[in-house]
Design an enzyme around this catalytic site. Structure first.
Site, PDB file in Angstrom:
ATOM      1  N   CYS A   1       3.572 -85.409  46.804  1.00 47.70           N
ATOM      2  CA  CYS A   1       3.550 -84.050  46.264  1.00 47.70           C
ATOM      3  C   CYS A   1       2.531 -83.931  45.125  1.00 47.70           C
ATOM      4  CB  CYS A   1       4.965 -83.636  45.851  1.00 47.70           C
ATOM      5  SG  CYS A   1       5.223 -81.837  45.866  1.00 47.70           S
TER       6      CYS A   1
ATOM      7  N   LYS B   1       7.364 -92.316  43.319  1.00 49.27           N
ATOM      8  CA  LYS B   1       6.667 -91.218  42.653  1.00 49.27           C
ATOM      9  C   LYS B   1       6.528 -91.511  41.162  1.00 49.27           C
ATOM     10  CE  LYS B   1       6.771 -86.150  42.896  1.00 49.27           C
ATOM     11  NZ  LYS B   1       7.583 -84.991  43.358  1.00 49.27           N
TER      12      LYS B   1
ATOM     13  N   GLU C   1       8.590 -85.467  52.091  1.00 51.20           N
ATOM     14  CA  GLU C   1       9.160 -85.942  50.829  1.00 51.20           C
ATOM     15  C   GLU C   1      10.683 -85.798  50.866  1.00 51.20           C
ATOM     16  OE1 GLU C   1       8.716 -84.996  46.015  1.00 51.20           O
ATOM     17  OE2 GLU C   1       7.969 -83.545  47.481  1.00 51.20           O
TER      18      GLU C   1
END
Length: 317
Positions: free
Chosen positions: A172, A138, A47
């Site tokens: 994540c 995200k 990430e």
């Protein structure tokens, strides 16, 4: 000789060239070349690898105020983030073509469609022909990440068909969102890429759970980073004195569709993890549990996913 449906994957556990996109691209290319020498066909990065996951940085913020020094930190972060597509993606694409591999890499992306002021935590997908296949932004930044990153929408939830399996990504803590996972399963993901900044035991247990739940391979990729990787001039340097030397300790791993570690979590070093994965194990696992197949109950449960792009334009024509 590899069996049918078997391929080699590489998970790159490394630290960013913090706040330096030029050096970050060079390090990325070097690591792609290293993994390609091992004949990896899918190469995964953490990430926010370019320009960094800014762990420990406050950007001079408390509730109700921002400091001028913190704004300068944000400008440096923004200035070293990338546009997609752009010069940096062209360079990474060339490396993907040379490696003849699929590359999935976490970057911080500038909004190049409206103001350019908003940043997104994004996973980019490159094909072995060097083309940028697409991206995933995200959906929900976590905690204070919301200060520096905007929210993606449902228009970037791709799953790509490849000769090595159907590849998709959740970034994540999106992997903690049951409906986001279900959307990936419903698209037939076989290799779920999980770039992360989390190395806790609970995260590793979740990677095993998701592999079992989705009957898919899970490639979890985290950075290994230390305080000395950060520029001296950031305003948070004083705050760093209270932090441990290892800011992010790693924990990257590869999990099979029955939840077993193919490669156990690696801590405390920069390292590329390699594994041969065989898609036949997915069908073997789905024999008794197929979350969107024979184990689903669409007469009881239904999922609606809005994949329309959400326009931020104020003025509508």
């Amino acid at each position: 000789m590899k069996e049918k449906n078997q391929s080699k994957v590489a998970v790159v556990q490394a630290g960013s060239e913090v706040m330096d996109k030029e050096k970050g691209v060079k390090k990325t290319i070097h690591l792609i070349e290293e993994a390609a020498r091992e004949d990896a066909k899918i190469i995964v990065f953490p990430e926010a690898f370019i320009p960094a996951y800014p762990r420990g940085m406050s950007f001079g913020t408390v509730v109700g105020s921002r400091s001028n020094e913190g704004r300068k930190d944000f400008f440096q972060y923004w200035n070293n983030s990338i546009t997609v597509p752009g010069t940096e993606t062209d360079e990474i694409g060339k490396a993907a073509r040379k490696a003849k591999a699929y590359i999935i890499i976490g970057v911080i992306e500038k909004d190049n469609e409206s103001s350019q002021g908003t940043l997104y935590c994004t996973a980019l997908f490159f094909g072995p022909d060097g083309e940028l296949l697409g991206k995933h932004r995200k959906l929900k930044p976590t905690g204070s990440e919301r200060l520096i990153w905007g929210e993606g929408d449902g228009s970037t939830l791709p799953v790509f068909d490849t000769p090595y399996g159907r590849i998709g990504s959740l970034i994540c803590w999106e992997n903690y969102m049951p409906l986001a996972r279900t959307a990936m399963y419903d698209k037939g993901v076989q290799i779920l890429i999980a770039p992360t900044a989390d190395a806790r035991e609970a995260w590793l247990a979740s990677m095993q759970h998701i592999a079992v739940e989705g009957r898919c391979f899970v490639l979890s990729c985290n950075q290994y980073s230390t305080k000395d990787m950060y520029p001296e001039e950031i305003s948070s340097r004083e705050e760093f004195k209270e932090l441990p030397h290892e800011l992010t300790r790693g924990g990257s791993c590869i999990v099979d569709p029955l939840g077993e570690f193919v490669v156990k979590p690696v801590m405390g070093e920069e390292k590329i993890l390699y594994a041969d994965i065989n898609l036949n194990k997915i069908a073997e696992g789905q024999f008794d549990f197929d979350v969107v197949g024979h184990y689903a109950r669409p007469d009881v449960f239904q999922l609606i996913v809005n994949e329309e792009k959400q326009e931020n334009t104020i003025w509508k024509k």
